[in-house]
Design a protein around this motif. Structure first.
Motif, PDB file in Angstrom:
ATOM      1  N   ALA A   2      58.360  13.165  26.258  1.00 42.31           N
ATOM      2  CA  ALA A   2      59.675  13.439  25.674  1.00 42.31           C
ATOM      3  C   ALA A   2      60.215  14.786  26.140  1.00 42.31           C
ATOM      4  N   ALA A   3      59.330  15.806  26.166  1.00 43.13           N
ATOM      5  CA  ALA A   3      59.768  17.127  26.617  1.00 43.13           C
ATOM      6  C   ALA A   3      60.162  17.106  28.082  1.00 43.13           C
ATOM      7  N   PHE A   4      59.399  16.372  28.901  1.00 45.46           N
ATOM      8  CA  PHE A   4      59.716  16.273  30.326  1.00 45.46           C
ATOM      9  C   PHE A   4      61.070  15.604  30.543  1.00 45.46           C
ATOM     10  N   ILE A   5      61.345  14.533  29.799  1.00 42.51           N
ATOM     11  CA  ILE A   5      62.631  13.835  29.915  1.00 42.51           C
ATOM     12  C   ILE A   5      63.767  14.751  29.472  1.00 42.51           C
ATOM     13  N   ALA A   6      63.559  15.450  28.357  1.00 40.75           N
ATOM     14  CA  ALA A   6      64.596  16.355  27.849  1.00 40.75           C
ATOM     15  C   ALA A   6      64.908  17.454  28.849  1.00 40.75           C
ATOM     16  N   GLN A   7      63.852  18.007  29.469  1.00 39.97           N
ATOM     17  CA  GLN A   7      64.063  19.101  30.409  1.00 39.97           C
ATOM     18  C   GLN A   7      64.689  18.606  31.708  1.00 39.97           C
ATOM     19  N   SER A   8      64.264  17.443  32.163  1.00 38.38           N
ATOM     20  CA  SER A   8      64.786  16.915  33.419  1.00 38.38           C
ATOM     21  C   SER A   8      66.234  16.465  33.274  1.00 38.38           C
ATOM     22  N   GLY A   9      66.552  15.861  32.122  1.00 32.94           N
ATOM     23  CA  GLY A   9      67.899  15.338  31.948  1.00 32.94           C
ATOM     24  C   GLY A   9      68.809  16.216  31.131  1.00 32.94           C
ATOM     25  N   GLY A  10      68.222  17.242  30.501  1.00 32.80           N
ATOM     26  CA  GLY A  10      69.039  18.063  29.629  1.00 32.80           C
ATOM     27  C   GLY A  10      69.117  19.508  30.050  1.00 32.80           C
ATOM     28  N   PHE A  11      68.145  20.325  29.586  1.00 35.83           N
ATOM     29  CA  PHE A  11      68.281  21.760  29.816  1.00 35.83           C
ATOM     30  C   PHE A  11      67.451  22.271  30.972  1.00 35.83           C
ATOM     31  N   GLY A  12      66.699  21.425  31.653  1.00 39.40           N
ATOM     32  CA  GLY A  12      65.961  21.860  32.843  1.00 39.40           C
ATOM     33  C   GLY A  12      64.633  22.494  32.512  1.00 39.40           C
ATOM     34  N   GLY A  13      63.670  22.363  33.416  1.00 33.52           N
ATOM     35  CA  GLY A  13      62.343  22.930  33.220  1.00 33.52           C
ATOM     36  C   GLY A  13      62.325  24.419  33.480  1.00 33.52           C
ATOM     37  N   ALA A  14      61.159  25.012  33.306  1.00 31.32           N
ATOM     38  CA  ALA A  14      61.037  26.462  33.483  1.00 31.32           C
ATOM     39  C   ALA A  14      59.695  26.782  34.103  1.00 31.32           C
ATOM     40  N   SER A  15      59.672  27.827  34.924  1.00 33.09           N
ATOM     41  CA  SER A  15      58.416  28.299  35.492  1.00 33.09           C
ATOM     42  C   SER A  15      57.644  29.047  34.416  1.00 33.09           C
ATOM     43  N   PHE A  16      56.381  29.341  34.685  1.00 26.94           N
ATOM     44  CA  PHE A  16      55.568  30.058  33.714  1.00 26.94           C
ATOM     45  C   PHE A  16      56.047  31.500  33.606  1.00 26.94           C
ATOM     46  N   LEU A  17      56.100  31.999  32.358  1.00 25.38           N
ATOM     47  CA  LEU A  17      56.655  33.337  32.112  1.00 25.38           C
ATOM     48  C   LEU A  17      55.906  34.416  32.869  1.00 25.38           C
ATOM     49  N   TYR A  18      54.567  34.320  32.905  1.00 21.61           N
ATOM     50  CA  TYR A  18      53.781  35.364  33.541  1.00 21.61           C
ATOM     51  C   TYR A  18      53.810  35.274  35.064  1.00 21.61           C
ATOM     52  N   GLY A  19      54.553  34.296  35.604  1.00 17.36           N
ATOM     53  CA  GLY A  19      54.687  34.214  37.049  1.00 17.36           C
ATOM     54  C   GLY A  19      55.381  35.424  37.642  1.00 17.36           C
ATOM     55  N   GLY A  20      56.166  36.130  36.830  1.00 20.39           N
ATOM     56  CA  GLY A  20      56.875  37.304  37.313  1.00 20.39           C
ATOM     57  C   GLY A  20      56.090  38.587  37.196  1.00 20.39           C
ATOM     58  N   PHE A  21      54.851  38.517  36.671  1.00 24.93           N
ATOM     59  CA  PHE A  21      54.082  39.745  36.456  1.00 24.93           C
ATOM     60  C   PHE A  21      52.905  39.841  37.396  1.00 24.93           C
TER      61      PHE A  21
ATOM     62  N   PHE B 120      60.003  34.109  20.641  1.00 23.65           N
ATOM     63  CA  PHE B 120      59.563  34.575  21.955  1.00 23.65           C
ATOM     64  C   PHE B 120      58.075  34.870  21.964  1.00 23.65           C
ATOM     65  N   ALA B 121      57.559  35.481  20.882  1.00 25.87           N
ATOM     66  CA  ALA B 121      56.119  35.747  20.800  1.00 25.87           C
ATOM     67  C   ALA B 121      55.336  34.442  20.891  1.00 25.87           C
ATOM     68  N   LEU B 122      55.819  33.404  20.215  1.00 30.59           N
ATOM     69  CA  LEU B 122      55.161  32.101  20.263  1.00 30.59           C
ATOM     70  C   LEU B 122      55.316  31.462  21.635  1.00 30.59           C
ATOM     71  N   GLN B 123      56.519  31.575  22.212  1.00 33.79           N
ATOM     72  CA  GLN B 123      56.752  31.022  23.554  1.00 33.79           C
ATOM     73  C   GLN B 123      55.816  31.658  24.574  1.00 33.79           C
ATOM     74  N   LEU B 124      55.700  32.974  24.532  1.00 39.41           N
ATOM     75  CA  LEU B 124      54.861  33.694  25.486  1.00 39.41           C
ATOM     76  C   LEU B 124      53.397  33.252  25.352  1.00 39.41           C
ATOM     77  N   TYR B 125      52.949  33.122  24.121  1.00 44.85           N
ATOM     78  CA  TYR B 125      51.558  32.735  23.895  1.00 44.85           C
ATOM     79  C   TYR B 125      51.282  31.315  24.374  1.00 44.85           C
TER      80      TYR B 125
END
Length: 537
Positions: free
Chosen positions: A518-537, A260-265
């Motif tokens: 590759a990440a875009f294809i995986a997210q679109s066809g697999g687990f879905g994309g995500a908004s930016f974490l700091y969008g909620g702050f 999570f620390a790496l994801q956030l950064y």
């Protein structure tokens, strides 16, 4: 006029549907080149107006119902700034400044903390048998309200101090607050930094600067799509809910905290790279927000390199006034003894404000208090043992950096639990305690495998391929951060790529493009994309 005859309902529907605007959307990838191309084709006198229209277009399709709030905040602080600029006495300036800050903070507080306020009032109504509705308090935080509010407050303070002139042109000021690369998640701009650039509309297209901006955008997309969003798969599985969190033990919880620390950064620094690159295509420079913070040897260095525009804002507009002001002299009894607030208490106030700025739950307050404890403890050690060496020996540097990272990662457990629905301090404490129980490598491997299996395709080769992809991209991102810190001495990674010989440079371009695709294809066809974490702050 009927709704069928009006274009507004259709626009609102589009804004909430496929045409939703965000940096990682197809809409933005079409929007950006059109804005940049038209900017350099248009006559100089029309360029600022074009950028303002484009910025409001961006905001409308990103958060249509909050555009009015942005417009109102812009007009309010513009008028206050003009009045401060024309005030004849310091007393009048300070009075109008207080009004501007108070009005801006109250609006910000309502949109950030209305959920907490609703819960508080609901509990009161139950306890005292009152019957009334608090549903009108329920509203999501307006997109970018923290960032453009802080930008506006900083502007008002600078005008009151005389370090920046009051902007007389409303369009220029509106663009200053609503500039599309930075309106949603920053960086937090300063009046002396961005405003002069917005008035220089006679710039010519610079191919070299544009190429560097495109490199920065590509790096940002790599960080976001190929690194942060792939790490999200396991992190979100662990922190799905308090009940899910309670089902993990030992290494799985430790791994989730580190990831999570790496994801956030990489999520937030990736956003900043895209924002700075987008502005750079227009010949406009936005402030840097991150500079390899994970290689800092102490917390003062860490916070000088993490979310730098916010850290600088807090230091200049809260910490410094607290330390150098004499407001304590007016306090009864203790005023004669405490003529100036102590540095340590001012540090605590700054980090506590930072904590509650991030969220309206107790978890975020605890996270902020922990940062204050780390920073104050460090200050006390420096006073006792002396200032640390600027270039410590290798093993000393590794030890200090490791200690900072361990404390930072563990404190972020409160941060991440605070992002969960119904997450509590007890949940965070329990998760920290379970990190030292039932340590099992096989269980952790199974937990990672299950997270990918559930989120991706239920096929073993794809799960293994995705895990390998995640490891390679993370390793590449960490190596790039290391190279920026030690090889480039903190200079831009985009400049470092540009300086490579043709073959390795084009290999980097190919790798970034392939990884993002590759990440875009995986997210679109697999687990879905995500908004930016700091969008909620």
């Amino acid at each position: 006029m009927s709704s069928a005859a009006s274009p507004l309902p259709a626009l609102l529907a589009a804004a909430n549907g496929n045409w939703h605007m965000s940096f990682q959307s197809i809409h933005f990838l079409l929007f950006l080149p059109i804005v940049v191309g038209a900017y350099f084709v248009l006559p100089v006198r029309l360029r600022k107006g074009w950028l303002l229209v484009a910025s409001y277009y961006f905001y409308f399709f990103a958060a249509p119902k909050y555009l009015v709030l942005l417009l109102a905040g812009t007009l309010f602080t513009y008028i206050i700034g003009r009045v401060i600029g024309s005030a004849k006495t310091a007393r009048a300036k300070h009075g109008w400044l207080f009004l501007g800050i108070a009005g801006s903070v109250l609006v910000l507080a309502f949109f950030k903390y209305n959920g907490y306020l609703q819960g508080f009032l609901s509990n009161l109504s139950v306890r005292f048998g009152l019957v009334y509705s608090t549903s009108w308090f329920t509203t999501a935080a307006a997109m970018g309200i923290s960032y453009y509010t802080f930008t506006a407050i900083g502007y008002l303070i600078e005008v009151a101090q005389g370090t920046a002139p009051a902007e007389k042109n409303l369009a220029t000021y509106a663009l200053f607050l609503g500039f599309f690369p930075s309106v949603s998640l920053g960086p937090i701009n300063r009046a002396n930094g961005l405003l002069p650039q917005l008035t220089q509309n006679n710039k010519k297209f610079n191919p070299q600067a544009a190429a560097n901006a495109l490199r920065l955008i590509a790096i940002g997309f790599f960080k976001k799509l190929a690194v942060a969003d792939t790490l999200r798969l396991f992190v979100d599985a662990v922190y799905a809910s308090p009940e899910a969190l309670a089902g993990y033990t030992g290494l799985s919880l430790t791994l989730a905290a580190v990831l999570f620390a790496l994801q956030l950064y990489f999520d937030f620094s990736g956003y900043t790279d895209i924002a700075r690159g987008s502005a750079g295509l227009l010949g406009i420079e936005l402030p840097e927000n991150f500079n390899t913070p994970f290689f800092a040897t102490n917390f003062s260095g860490f916070w000088a390199r993490w979310h730098m525009s916010l850290s600088g804002w807090l230091q200049d507009y809260i910490f410094t006034p607290l330390v150098w002001s004499r407001w304590t002299e007016k306090l009864p009894i203790i005023g004669k003894k405490i003529k100036k607030p102590p540095v340590l208490s001012s540090i605590f106030v700054v980090f506590f404000i930072s904590g509650i700025w991030h969220g309206d739950t107790l978890c975020f307050a605890v996270w902020g208090i922990l940062q204050a404890v780390f920073r104050i403890g460090e200050e006390l050690l420096h006073r006792t043992l002396g200032k640390p060496q600027k270039k410590p020996p290798l093993f000393s540097r590794i030890g200090k950096t490791t200690l900072v990272l361990v404390l930072w990662v563990e404190s972020l457990v409160f941060f991440r639990v605070g992002m969960m629905r119904a997450g509590t301090v007890s949940d965070a404490l329990a998760a920290l305690a379970r990190q030292f129980s039932e340590v099992s490598y096989s269980a952790t491997i199974n937990d990672v495998y299950r997270a990918i299996w559930n989120g991706f395709y239920n096929q073993r080769p794809l799960v293994l391929a995705f895990a390998a992809f995640m490891a390679v991209c993370l390793a590449a991102a960490l190596w790039a951060d290391w190279a920026q810190c030690f090889k480039l001495k903190g200079k831009s990674l985009a400049n470092g790529i540009a300086a490579l010989r043709p073959v390795p440079r084009w290999f980097v371009y190919f790798f970034i493009t392939l990884a993002c695709f590759a990440a875009f294809i995986a997210q679109s066809g697999g687990f879905g994309g995500a908004s930016f974490l700091y969008g909620g702050f």
